[in-house]
Every structure is written in structure tokens, then in C-alpha cells.
Design a protein around this motif. Sequence first.
Motif, PDB file in Angstrom:
ATOM      1  N   TYR A 238       0.846  -1.197   0.000  1.00  0.00           N
ATOM      2  CA  TYR A 238       0.000   0.000   0.000  1.00  0.00           C
ATOM      3  C   TYR A 238       0.880   1.244   0.000  1.00  0.00           C
ATOM      4  CZ  TYR A 238      -3.753  -3.173   1.431  1.00  0.00           C
ATOM      5  OH  TYR A 238      -4.658  -4.201   1.481  1.00  0.00           O
ATOM      6  N   PHE A 239       0.309   2.349  -0.503  1.00  0.00           N
ATOM      7  CA  PHE A 239       0.949   3.647  -0.440  1.00  0.00           C
ATOM      8  C   PHE A 239      -0.024   4.627   0.195  1.00  0.00           C
ATOM      9  CE2 PHE A 239       3.265   1.700  -3.977  1.00  0.00           C
ATOM     10  CZ  PHE A 239       4.567   1.959  -3.595  1.00  0.00           C
ATOM     11  N   ARG A 240       0.512   5.552   0.991  1.00  0.00           N
ATOM     12  CA  ARG A 240      -0.337   6.566   1.607  1.00  0.00           C
ATOM     13  C   ARG A 240      -0.506   7.729   0.640  1.00  0.00           C
ATOM     14  NH1 ARG A 240      -2.404   7.692   6.395  1.00  0.00           N
ATOM     15  NH2 ARG A 240      -1.401   5.848   7.300  1.00  0.00           N
ATOM     16  N   ILE A 241      -1.708   7.894   0.157  1.00  0.00           N
ATOM     17  CA  ILE A 241      -2.047   8.974  -0.775  1.00  0.00           C
ATOM     18  C   ILE A 241      -3.159   9.807  -0.162  1.00  0.00           C
ATOM     19  CG2 ILE A 241      -2.830   9.579  -3.105  1.00  0.00           C
ATOM     20  CD1 ILE A 241      -0.213   8.088  -3.168  1.00  0.00           C
ATOM     21  N   ASN A 242      -2.888  11.079   0.063  1.00  0.00           N
ATOM     22  CA  ASN A 242      -3.899  11.966   0.667  1.00  0.00           C
ATOM     23  C   ASN A 242      -4.469  11.367   1.948  1.00  0.00           C
ATOM     24  OD1 ASN A 242      -3.534  13.643  -1.537  1.00  0.00           O
ATOM     25  ND2 ASN A 242      -5.275  12.802  -2.656  1.00  0.00           N
ATOM     26  N   SER A 243      -3.566  10.866   2.801  1.00  0.00           N
ATOM     27  CA  SER A 243      -3.937  10.290   4.104  1.00  0.00           C
ATOM     28  C   SER A 243      -4.725   8.992   3.997  1.00  0.00           C
ATOM     29  CB  SER A 243      -4.750  11.306   4.932  1.00  0.00           C
ATOM     30  OG  SER A 243      -3.992  12.485   5.150  1.00  0.00           O
ATOM     31  N   SER A 244      -4.798   8.407   2.804  1.00  0.00           N
ATOM     32  CA  SER A 244      -5.498   7.137   2.619  1.00  0.00           C
ATOM     33  C   SER A 244      -4.511   6.071   2.157  1.00  0.00           C
ATOM     34  CB  SER A 244      -6.622   7.285   1.579  1.00  0.00           C
ATOM     35  OG  SER A 244      -7.578   8.236   1.998  1.00  0.00           O
ATOM     36  N   GLN A 245      -4.767   4.833   2.548  1.00  0.00           N
ATOM     37  CA  GLN A 245      -3.940   3.714   2.125  1.00  0.00           C
ATOM     38  C   GLN A 245      -4.498   3.161   0.814  1.00  0.00           C
ATOM     39  OE1 GLN A 245      -1.129   3.582   3.533  1.00  0.00           O
ATOM     40  NE2 GLN A 245      -1.116   2.178   5.259  1.00  0.00           N
ATOM     41  N   ILE A 246      -3.713   3.317  -0.274  1.00  0.00           N
ATOM     42  CA  ILE A 246      -4.143   2.878  -1.597  1.00  0.00           C
ATOM     43  C   ILE A 246      -3.339   1.643  -1.995  1.00  0.00           C
ATOM     44  CG2 ILE A 246      -4.485   3.551  -4.000  1.00  0.00           C
ATOM     45  CD1 ILE A 246      -6.072   5.225  -2.035  1.00  0.00           C
ATOM     46  N   PRO A 247      -3.996   0.583  -2.490  1.00  0.00           N
ATOM     47  CA  PRO A 247      -3.262  -0.610  -2.926  1.00  0.00           C
ATOM     48  C   PRO A 247      -2.176  -0.258  -3.938  1.00  0.00           C
ATOM     49  CG  PRO A 247      -5.605  -1.078  -2.849  1.00  0.00           C
ATOM     50  CD  PRO A 247      -5.458   0.406  -2.623  1.00  0.00           C
ATOM     51  N   ALA A 248      -1.024  -0.879  -3.802  1.00  0.00           N
ATOM     52  CA  ALA A 248       0.127  -0.566  -4.653  1.00  0.00           C
ATOM     53  C   ALA A 248      -0.179  -0.772  -6.132  1.00  0.00           C
ATOM     54  CB  ALA A 248       1.330  -1.416  -4.240  1.00  0.00           C
ATOM     55  N   GLU A 249      -0.934  -1.817  -6.452  1.00  0.00           N
ATOM     56  CA  GLU A 249      -1.237  -2.098  -7.854  1.00  0.00           C
ATOM     57  C   GLU A 249      -2.052  -0.977  -8.486  1.00  0.00           C
ATOM     58  OE1 GLU A 249      -0.796  -3.893 -11.349  1.00  0.00           O
ATOM     59  OE2 GLU A 249       0.144  -4.481  -9.459  1.00  0.00           O
ATOM     60  N   PHE A 283       4.333  14.473  -1.190  1.00  0.00           N
ATOM     61  CA  PHE A 283       3.467  15.448  -1.839  1.00  0.00           C
ATOM     62  C   PHE A 283       3.434  15.221  -3.352  1.00  0.00           C
ATOM     63  CE2 PHE A 283       2.625  19.516  -3.885  1.00  0.00           C
ATOM     64  CZ  PHE A 283       1.550  20.016  -3.157  1.00  0.00           C
ATOM     65  N   LEU A 284       4.610  15.011  -3.943  1.00  0.00           N
ATOM     66  CA  LEU A 284       4.682  14.796  -5.384  1.00  0.00           C
ATOM     67  C   LEU A 284       4.013  13.483  -5.788  1.00  0.00           C
ATOM     68  CD1 LEU A 284       8.300  16.002  -6.250  1.00  0.00           C
ATOM     69  CD2 LEU A 284       6.148  16.993  -7.055  1.00  0.00           C
ATOM     70  N   LEU A 285       4.189  12.434  -4.982  1.00  0.00           N
ATOM     71  CA  LEU A 285       3.553  11.162  -5.293  1.00  0.00           C
ATOM     72  C   LEU A 285       2.035  11.297  -5.278  1.00  0.00           C
ATOM     73  CD1 LEU A 285       3.582   8.157  -5.872  1.00  0.00           C
ATOM     74  CD2 LEU A 285       3.838   7.728  -3.417  1.00  0.00           C
ATOM     75  N   SER A 286       1.506  11.986  -4.281  1.00  0.00           N
ATOM     76  CA  SER A 286       0.060  12.212  -4.223  1.00  0.00           C
ATOM     77  C   SER A 286      -0.410  13.027  -5.417  1.00  0.00           C
ATOM     78  CB  SER A 286      -0.306  12.929  -2.918  1.00  0.00           C
ATOM     79  OG  SER A 286      -0.030  12.127  -1.793  1.00  0.00           O
TER      80      SER A 286
END
Length: 315
Positions: A238-249, A283-286
Motif C-alpha cells: 500500500y501507499f499513503r495517498i492523501n492520508s489514505s492507504q491505496i493498494p500498490a497495484e 506530496f509529489l507522489l500524491s
Amino acid sequence: MLKSHQFDYYYGKQAEQFTFYRIPKRLFTDSTFADLSSAAKVLYGLMLDRMSLSVSNEWKDDQDRVFIYFTLTEIQELMNCGHNKAVRLLAELDSIKGIGLIERVKQGMGRPNRIYVMNFLVSEEIKDFPKEEVMTSEKGKSRVPEKGSQDFPKKELINTDLNKTEVNETEKNESNRSIYPSKNSHAIEKENEMDRWMEYRDVFKKNIDYEIMMQRYPDSIPEILEILVETACSGSKYFRINSSQIPAERVRERLLSLNSMHVEYVLDAMRDNSSDVKNIRAFLLSALYNASKTINSYYQAKVNHDLYGNPKQGW
């Protein structure tokens, strides 16, 4: 003659929002490196920065020595120089023709050279450091023999066929008794991971028109590319995007859908952002993950602002 640009001042903590390459001060103050060109010192700093990626991916040889991949094409792009100068800079740093700050080892089969970035401290100085701080350096003092020193430009990668490397238990036992044992599964896995990393790098460079974007944003595009590649190759679930855990895929698929317009949009939005950003990479990843969904709203808001003086938040 350099073209003049109108740059703005830094206000408050704005200077802290950027990431920087770190070049050891010793390279400029120690007489040992007096004959080393400034450009070669900068290149060494870029290689040290690339080491962090190798460490996170555990790219080490069977003696636990960390190595990197840095092709001539990449050096030309980052150093903004031609082929001949890139070759000269590598030669300055090389263990055979130059000062010895790097060691290049050919792999063959169209694979790029492994580059071992050597510790810039001399042996006597290393002894004065705490053991835990120089363990890697001490292991890296013995050098791997190199046959030839000429780097070669990037070529098509040859994927490792896992089916050809699988052996049964009997074959494993026999190979263990052999004078020339075959590669273990861990080494094969590492090689496959390196291939995967470089393949993703090529895909992203093509998707975002890397060469063209480098001409417009030479300071930002290399960092954007590294974020894309590192995220796509990460083993995280998972990656943290905008304070949410999003599946890596899902994150990987979204990043692979980006093109140069999305990247340019992210850089424009980054430039317009006035808030104090603590973690630039996060920040850039999000921003990159959300780019395909927010790009239209962002530019529509800018149009509304220009036409009606009614700014809307599209970020």
C-alpha cells in the motif's frame, strides 16, 4: 552566453521545500581532490544520491558491497553534456584511469555496468570512525577485477527466464558440491529486480516524453522520474495517498497512465502552491497519483480566474 531569467526571492521557509543533491565538502577542501574537476565532483555527488535507491532495494553483491547503475545516457542528461564529456568525467572518477572514487564492472549480455561508489575517506581516516559507521566502507575496500573500462550506451534489456534457472533438489545438491556453483535463488531474484527497475524506467521515460521535458524542466524531471520508478518497483502493498492507504497495484496503474501533460500540470501546481510542504516526495507522489483526475478542474479554475477573477481550488 547564458540567457537571463527573472527569478523571484525566497520568502520565509520556501527554500526548505526543495530537495538537494549532497556533495561532500571534503572534495572541495582536501588537497587529495584538488586535480579533480568540479563537474566530476558533482557527478560523484549524483552517484552518492543514487546509492540510496540501491540500499533500499538491497542491490549488493555476494560480498555485501552496494553498487548502482548509472548509464552514459543518464549522465549526459543530468550533467547536460555530450557523450565525450560524460566519458571523460567517468574516467576522472574511475579506479583505473582516474582518482579511484568509482569502480566499474562489466556484466555483458547488454546489461549496463555495475558501478561501485567508493568511500571518499582514505583508509587512515576510516579507522578513526566508529565501527558501525564504516562497516560498508571496510567491506568495499577489496576491489572487483574489471576487464575494460568503457561504458556503453543503454541497450535493450534481456530478461532473465526464470524457467531456465529452476532446478530440482538433486541438481541443487550437485551444484553445491561443484567447483563452480550456479547462482542461488536470492541472486537471481536480485537480478530480476534490477531488470524490472530498468524496464520501468524506460517505460516512464517514454510515457512522459523525458527528453523533451528535460529541456523545459531540467531540475525537476529527474526527481519526478525517480519517484515514478521507485514507486512502481516498490515491494510495498500500500501507499499513503492523501492520508489514505491505496493498494500498490492501483497506484502503479495510475502512474503508468501519466503523460507529459500530467507531469507538467503537477509541476505548475507545485509552483503555484504556497503552503509549507514538509515531505516533498510524498506530496509529489500524491500529486502524480491524482493528476489524471484533477488536471481538468485545475486548468478550468485558472481559466475562470483569468476571465472572471473567481479563483476555484482545483488542486
